[in-house]
Design an enzyme around this catalytic site. Structure first.
Site, PDB file in Angstrom:
ATOM      1  N   LYS A  12      29.739  28.934  21.335  1.00 17.59           N
ATOM      2  CA  LYS A  12      28.293  28.720  21.502  1.00 17.59           C
ATOM      3  C   LYS A  12      28.074  27.387  22.224  1.00 17.59           C
ATOM      4  O   LYS A  12      28.859  27.042  23.084  1.00 17.59           O
ATOM      5  CB  LYS A  12      27.574  28.788  20.141  1.00 17.59           C
ATOM      6  CG  LYS A  12      27.966  30.056  19.381  1.00 17.59           C
ATOM      7  CD  LYS A  12      27.106  30.331  18.180  1.00 17.59           C
ATOM      8  CE  LYS A  12      27.577  31.632  17.528  1.00 17.59           C
ATOM      9  NZ  LYS A  12      26.757  32.028  16.399  1.00 17.59           N
ATOM     10  N   HIS A  95      24.625  38.677  23.253  1.00 14.22           N
ATOM     11  CA  HIS A  95      24.724  38.080  21.914  1.00 14.22           C
ATOM     12  C   HIS A  95      23.330  38.002  21.294  1.00 14.22           C
ATOM     13  O   HIS A  95      22.346  37.780  21.999  1.00 14.22           O
ATOM     14  CB  HIS A  95      25.354  36.688  22.017  1.00 14.22           C
ATOM     15  CG  HIS A  95      25.668  36.117  20.677  1.00 14.22           C
ATOM     16  ND1 HIS A  95      24.711  35.482  19.914  1.00 14.22           N
ATOM     17  CD2 HIS A  95      26.798  36.125  19.948  1.00 14.22           C
ATOM     18  CE1 HIS A  95      25.267  35.115  18.771  1.00 14.22           C
ATOM     19  NE2 HIS A  95      26.529  35.493  18.764  1.00 14.22           N
ATOM     20  N   GLU A  97      21.803  35.782  19.770  1.00 10.95           N
ATOM     21  CA  GLU A  97      21.046  34.548  20.063  1.00 10.95           C
ATOM     22  C   GLU A  97      20.389  34.630  21.433  1.00 10.95           C
ATOM     23  O   GLU A  97      19.299  34.114  21.642  1.00 10.95           O
ATOM     24  CB  GLU A  97      21.976  33.327  19.959  1.00 10.95           C
ATOM     25  CG  GLU A  97      22.271  32.997  18.501  1.00 10.95           C
ATOM     26  CD  GLU A  97      23.647  32.418  18.266  1.00 10.95           C
ATOM     27  OE1 GLU A  97      24.278  31.916  19.209  1.00 10.95           O
ATOM     28  OE2 GLU A  97      24.108  32.478  17.101  1.00 10.95           O
ATOM     29  N   GLU A 165      27.742  42.879  15.439  1.00 14.21           N
ATOM     30  CA  GLU A 165      27.375  41.663  14.719  1.00 14.21           C
ATOM     31  C   GLU A 165      26.013  41.842  14.049  1.00 14.21           C
ATOM     32  O   GLU A 165      24.972  41.676  14.690  1.00 14.21           O
ATOM     33  CB  GLU A 165      27.287  40.486  15.694  1.00 14.21           C
ATOM     34  CG  GLU A 165      28.592  40.194  16.407  1.00 14.21           C
ATOM     35  CD  GLU A 165      28.629  38.752  16.905  1.00 14.21           C
ATOM     36  OE1 GLU A 165      29.485  38.005  16.413  1.00 14.21           O
ATOM     37  OE2 GLU A 165      27.806  38.383  17.739  1.00 14.21           O
ATOM     38  N   GLY A 171      26.135  33.167  11.290  1.00  7.57           N
ATOM     39  CA  GLY A 171      25.863  31.773  10.960  1.00  7.57           C
ATOM     40  C   GLY A 171      25.217  31.579   9.610  1.00  7.57           C
ATOM     41  O   GLY A 171      24.730  30.500   9.297  1.00  7.57           O
TER      42      GLY A 171
END
Ligand code: PGA
Length: 248
Positions: A12, A95, A97, A165, A171
């Site tokens: 990241k 991803h 994010e 995921e 996280g």
């Protein structure tokens, strides 16, 4: 043919050229005997230095995103050709994010995936449901849409990797249970079998990602449909080697 396990780290927006180099030097001897494929997906600016640091080891360097155009007026973006020029082999696409903070959609995931494949990069296509999706029983519907749109037009599914995921596990320290991850990944493989063909779906590597660490990797990796991991937090330290050596 058995699927070769694949453990990938996602740094990241962490590490510097100096700390990254140091970590790779530490990891190198520890992953020497590993039986799986290994990658570290690093911030774009660190790619040249990390490729150099990882040289001669089993660690391949990956990127965290790629633009879909070959070149042009896309300020701040990086093309597949540019990544390849520096020895990049893998690229994370879609991803959560990026979906959450940078407007990534299933359509842009699709365009990036096709651009990566066209340039012989191996996409790690990320999919996963939110907590709200799971609690309202929408997980399969959401994953189906992500796969159908994200992988539209892909000719050879074996040339990419899927990372499942669950957003609620990223996280948060809240990993999916071994059974939850296996069950969902089995569903993904079945869906790929319907979209492409069963033979190819059985050869696609599907990783689990979301708070995977040195303590829980063994149980996850023992599941029949889980072929690896996409590791965030635990890839920033020596623990990454323990995950790579999960079978020792
Ligand atoms: P995490 O991140 O391991 O820190 O949960 C995984 C990921 O975002 O790929």
């Amino acid at each position: 043919m058995a699927r070769k396990p694949f453990i990938a780290g996602n740094w990241k927006m962490n590490m510097t050229a100096e700390s990254g180099k140091q970590l790779i030097q530490e990891l190198k001897p520890l992953v020497k005997e590993a039986k799986c494929d290994i990658a570290l997906c690093v911030p774009a600016i660190l790619i040249p230095a990390m490729v150099k640091a990882a040289k001669g080891s089993k660690i391949k360097i990956g990127a965290q995103n790629v633009h879909f155009a070959e070149n042009g007026a896309y300020t701040g973006e990086i093309s597949a050709t540019m990544l390849k020029e520096y020895g990049v082999k893998y690229v994370i696409i879609g991803h959560s994010e990026r979906r959450q903070y940078f407007g990534e959609t299933n359509e842009t995931v699709n365009r990036r995936t096709l651009a990566a494949l066209k340039n012989d990069l191996c996409p790690i296509v990320c999919i996963g449901e939110t907590l709200e999706d799971r609690e309202s029983g929408e997980t399969e519907k959401v994953l189906t849409r992500q796969l159908e749109i994200g992988l539209a037009g892909v000719e050879d599914i074996k040339k990419l990797v899927i990372a499942y995921e669950p957003v609620w596990a990223i996280g948060t320290g809240k990993t999916a249970t071994d059974e939850q991850a296996q069950e969902t990944i089995k569903f993904i493989r079945k869906k790929l079998g319907k979209m492409f063909c069963v033979k190819d779906a059985n050869r696609v590597r599907i990783q689990y990602g979301g708070s995977m660490n040195a303590a829980n990797c063994k149980g996850l990796m023992a599941q029949p449909d889980i072929d690896g991991g996409l590791i965030g937090g635990a890839s920033l330290k020596k623990d990454f080697a323990t995950i790579v050596n999960y079978n020792k």
